[in-house]
Design a protein around this motif. Structure first.
Motif, PDB file in Angstrom:
ATOM      1  N   GLU A   2       0.832  -1.203   0.000  1.00  0.00           N
ATOM      2  CA  GLU A   2       0.000   0.000   0.000  1.00  0.00           C
ATOM      3  C   GLU A   2       0.867   1.254   0.000  1.00  0.00           C
ATOM      4  OE1 GLU A   2      -3.438   2.249  -0.113  1.00  0.00           O
ATOM      5  OE2 GLU A   2      -3.203   0.077  -0.343  1.00  0.00           O
ATOM      6  N   LEU A   3       1.918   1.252   0.808  1.00  0.00           N
ATOM      7  CA  LEU A   3       2.826   2.399   0.855  1.00  0.00           C
ATOM      8  C   LEU A   3       3.467   2.640  -0.513  1.00  0.00           C
ATOM      9  CD1 LEU A   3       5.368   3.249   3.633  1.00  0.00           C
ATOM     10  CD2 LEU A   3       6.142   3.141   1.260  1.00  0.00           C
ATOM     11  N   ASN A   4       3.871   1.570  -1.165  1.00  0.00           N
ATOM     12  CA  ASN A   4       4.496   1.693  -2.479  1.00  0.00           C
ATOM     13  C   ASN A   4       3.526   2.311  -3.490  1.00  0.00           C
ATOM     14  OD1 ASN A   4       6.822   1.399  -3.978  1.00  0.00           O
ATOM     15  ND2 ASN A   4       6.606  -0.797  -4.306  1.00  0.00           N
ATOM     16  N   GLU A   5       2.268   1.898  -3.426  1.00  0.00           N
ATOM     17  CA  GLU A   5       1.263   2.446  -4.340  1.00  0.00           C
ATOM     18  C   GLU A   5       0.985   3.920  -4.047  1.00  0.00           C
ATOM     19  OE1 GLU A   5      -2.260   0.005  -4.842  1.00  0.00           O
ATOM     20  OE2 GLU A   5      -1.108  -1.775  -4.285  1.00  0.00           O
ATOM     21  N   VAL A   6       0.931   4.272  -2.765  1.00  0.00           N
ATOM     22  CA  VAL A   6       0.723   5.678  -2.401  1.00  0.00           C
ATOM     23  C   VAL A   6       1.873   6.530  -2.943  1.00  0.00           C
ATOM     24  CG1 VAL A   6       0.633   7.310  -0.467  1.00  0.00           C
ATOM     25  CG2 VAL A   6      -0.681   5.180  -0.373  1.00  0.00           C
ATOM     26  N   ALA A   7       3.098   6.023  -2.806  1.00  0.00           N
ATOM     27  CA  ALA A   7       4.259   6.762  -3.311  1.00  0.00           C
ATOM     28  C   ALA A   7       4.169   6.962  -4.820  1.00  0.00           C
ATOM     29  CB  ALA A   7       5.542   6.020  -2.949  1.00  0.00           C
TER      30      ALA A   7
END
Length: 394
Positions: A84-89
């Protein structure tokens, strides 16, 4: 400008990028320089990882034709949050590159922090660390966690983990473990290896694209060439030695299903299944197959086909201990290796020969191996040579 998310997934074992678990995005990029996208993502993902208290040194990217893979490292208990963090970035990077308003950073950090707290599993990490200290195998998935292989394996539901000091670590151990990958001959090679191990008195287990088997018992039919099949077999109490068929898809999608193996065989490399997961050339496919080397320690050998040009090319860049096999006893790569007292398996005057530290042994005549059809099926002689070399080190 077009940035399309192709896939977001966890990497649960050693993989194309490094030896650790993590999260990866595969993206397609059009009408904008790839390096700008990667740079913007790197800046955003570093900011978010800093907020989570994660090591920001462990981020990397891989550019391929038409896109890129964006990878971060994270603890095994929070890999969904890492995705999820990677997608937000990526979303924030895409917004910045297209001059659109960026999603609120504080809101994103708050939501991600809550997800990390929800997923965090200190008991899982404690068990992982204890297994590493005890030098025993450790396997985990969403449903079960285990230490040890075969009859010594102890398996728990993922939500009922013990404290490490309650485990009798002296009763937990490993079993001989080999890995087989390549373009052709994988299933044949694991079958041959299982027969050799059985002949030595071991109840051998194998995974393949056809089934999962322990001894003569087929546990289930289907494609078990991924990490799930490996875990099932290694946790089986009757497994005394295991040979895993590991396919390209599983390697690229999740990584290797084990952290350590006693030997790995790569049968050959050819143009097959190109165009998936950013693997578009035979050279890139070779790198994908060679992921298995990451499960090998200093003494565990990588067993390679000297008759395969891609294997020879890539081997020259590695520090791994190598055992070569070849249908040609006079192959230059083989001969140079033998001159250095290296290990090898080759065909000579109709015999399958095993060489080690300057000594040679005739093992079996090729014509006496049924699947060679009297020695006529040379591709199966090659498979037998690779399997023989693998079993020798197990």
């Amino acid at each position: 400008m077009n940035i399309e998310l192709l896939d977001s997934r966890r990497l649960t074992g050693p993989n194309l990028f490094w030896d650790w678990p993590g999260a990866i995005l595969d993206i397609a990029i059009d009408d904008i320089p790839v390096d700008l996208v990667v740079s913007a993502w790197s800046e955003e993902v570093t900011r978010l990882m800093d907020a989570m208290g994660w090591n920001t040194e462990n981020i990397c990217s891989r550019v391929f034709e038409g896109g890129a893979s964006l990878v971060i490292n994270a603890p095994i208990d929070v890999l969904y949050a890492a995705c999820e963090l990677n997608e937000v970035a990526l979303n924030r990077a895409a917004a910045w590159l297209s001059d659109k308003p960026l999603p609120d950073l504080d809101d994103a950090i708050s939501l991600l922090s809550a997800q990390v707290v929800k997923e965090s599993d200190p008991d899982l990490l404690a068990l992982q660390e204890a297994a590493a200290r005890q030098h025993v195998p450790f396997l985990w998935d969403d449903d079960e966690v285990s230490v040890g292989f075969g009859k010594t394996a102890i398996v728990w539901p993922a939500d009922q983990l013990p404290t490490p000091n309650t485990i009798n670590w002296q009763e937990v151990g490993s079993i001989p473990l080999g890995i087989v990958t390549g373009t052709n001959g994988k299933s044949t090679s694991v079958g041959l290896a299982a027969a050799m191990l059985a002949a030595s008195g071991l109840r051998a287990g194998i995974t393949s694209t056809d089934y999962i088997r322990v001894g003569e018992e087929i546990l289930d039919r289907g494609d078990y060439s991924g990490p799930g099949g490996a875990r099932t077999l290694l946790r089986h109490p009757q497994s005394e030695a295991v040979v895993l068929e590991v396919a390209r898809g599983g390697l690229l999608r999740r990584g290797i299903g084990v952290e350590h193996a006693d030997g790995a065989l790569i049968t050959n490399i050819a143009a097959d299944h190109l165009g998936e997961y950013g693997i578009n050339t035979v050279a890139e496919m070779a790198e994908a197959k060679f992921i298995v080397r990451r499960a090998l320690g200093t003494d565990a050998p990588l067993i390679l086909n000297a008759d395969d040009p891609e294997s020879v090319r890539l081997a020259a860049t590695l520090a791994n201990r190598i055992i070569w096999f070849s249908l040609d006893a006079g192959h230059p790569v083989l001969q140079a290796h033998l001159e250095k007292q290296g290990g090898a398996a080759y065909l000579s005057e109709g015999w399958l020969v095993l060489a080690e530290e300057g000594k040679t042994r005739n093992i079996v005549k090729a014509k006496d191996i049924p699947i060679t059809f009297g020695g006529a099926a040379r591709y199966n002689i090659s498979n037998a040579l690779g399997a023989m070399a693998l079993c020798h080190v197990l």
